[in-house]
Enzyme design. Structure first.
Site: not given
Length: 411
Positions: A81, A176, A199
């Site tokens: 997302d 997330e 990330d």
């Protein structure tokens, strides 16, 4: 890897996967599954027969071991997302080849400029290829860069079966960005001993710490009286709530803190004469600091309420997540192996702490120790987001080196 990783990244970012805080379902938006289906197809085309998407949109796949050693199964995780902060619809990625320095004016909205003064990392990108949007949307490097890097590293390992490695697990999560990324992950099905989220940001920076986080909800019931006859009787809940917020120390707000400093942040308030609800997020790297800030907030609330004797309040603390360092310190090999992999790609590892949360924190406390690795992206959650293709390649190479280190150090 350079052309392969760019090709993947450009294909992924044009798929709208924005999550939605107002939705109670998971995934919060069905469109996240559009990217999930693409990824499952690609993983299966690579030969990963177990690749699949569950009902929550999470993707699982396994790269089988090529080593005869008992190497722990290692997971690499990224989220599909993009943040609700800015539009992720109709993304138009731009590739600036052989960047030669200077500010970058975005063509879709020329008022938006990626300035060197605000992005000092641009100084080390001379000669590299920079990807941006046209300025009207997010880019989605957070975290489609991580996905592209994991996919590219997986393909590289499959293309080089002579490289010995243990089982490599792949996990792509939904939601997330709205704090639900690990909610529906099935760790038993995943079958990994340790994990790494892809990330992060600047290459070389690795993260084994994040904020510990709580939410505080204060609900106030005032005394509503017609204003014409209110003297000595009305206790206005709007005024009560405003006084609580006004008494917060200004140096404890997020706008006044940095580094390892925590904060108290009033994030939302609804108020009428009769009642008010204030939501706060409390952040600190140490749980003791978290509790100190909550006590301060409750003391302020109690003092304000003393001036309104006919009114009542409730003070509720909700635990959100905790600093993953508490778990990772019990498994030093996770960070030791990562630091070695970073050195092998020619970088000096820089240990940093996340002033926020991460899937890795949730997964760590669920039983999968999981620090965070750089992806090369910058200016996340804004239309000024950018990433260098060569930095994405370094991140993918780090994954390859990391699985090699785990194999070499296995008994």
């Amino acid at each position: 890897m350079t052309s392969a990783i760019l090709d993947r990244f450009l294909r992924y970012v044009v798929i709208d996967t924005q999550s939605d805080r107002t939705s109670s379902s998971q995934p919060s938006t069905e469109k996240q599954k559009n990217l999930g289906r693409v990824l499952v197809d690609e993983l299966q085309a690579m030969g990963l027969a177990d690749a699949h998407m569950d009902e929550h949109g999470n993707i699982y796949a396994t790269l089988p071991a090529t080593s005869q050693k008992a190497v722990p199964a290692i997971c690499f995780c990224s989220h599909m997302d993009t943040a609700p902060d800015f539009s992720g619809t109709n993304v138009k990625p731009q590739v600036l080849r052989n960047y030669q320095g200077g500010d970058i004016v975005l063509p879709g909205d020329t008022s938006r400029v990626i300035r060197v003064s605000e992005n000092p990392e641009l100084a080390r990108q001379i000669g590299k290829d920079i990807v941006t949007t046209d300025g009207t949307t997010l880019l989605g490097a957070d975290d489609k860069a991580g996905i592209a890097e994991i996919m590219t590293a997986a393909q590289f390992l499959l293309d080089h079966p002579e490289i010995p490695h243990g089982p490599v697990k792949i996990l792509f999560t939904t939601d997330e960005e709205i704090g639900r990324g690990a909610d529906k992950v099935d760790l038993k099905k995943l079958g990994a001993a340790f994990g790494y989220t892809m990330d992060g940001s600047t290459v070389g920076e690795i993260e084994n710490e994040n904020f510990s986080a709580d939410e505080v909800k204060i609900s106030i019931t005032g005394v509503a009286i017609h204003p014409g006859t209110a003297k000595g009787r009305m206790e206005n809940a709007i005024r009560i709530a405003s006084q609580i917020i006004a008494r917060l120390p200004r140096d404890l707000g997020p706008e006044a803190t940095e580094g390892r400093q925590g904060f108290i942040h009033p994030s939302d308030m609804t108020a009428t004469l009769e009642g008010a609800d204030i939501n706060f997020i409390i952040r600190d790297f140490d749980v003791s600091g978290l509790h100190d800030k909550e006590k301060l907030l409750e003391d302020i609330t109690r003092e304000v309420m003393a001036g309104f004797p006919a009114s009542t309040y409730s003070f509720t603390v909700l635990e959100q997540y905790r600093n993953m360092k508490m778990v990772l310190d019990q498994h030093p090999q996770v960070m030791d192996n990562l630091a070695e992999a970073v050195r092998r790609v020619g970088l000096e590892p820089k240990l940093t702490a996340i002033r926020g949360g991460t899937d890795g924190a949730r997964l760590s406390f669920m039983g999968l120790p999981c620090p965070n690795i750089y992806t090369g992206g910058h200016a996340y959650h804004s239309p000024l987001e950018w990433i260098s293709v060569q930095d994405m390649e370094i991140s993918a190479r780090t994954i390859v080196e990391l699985v090699k280190v785990w194999e070499e150090r296995a008994i």
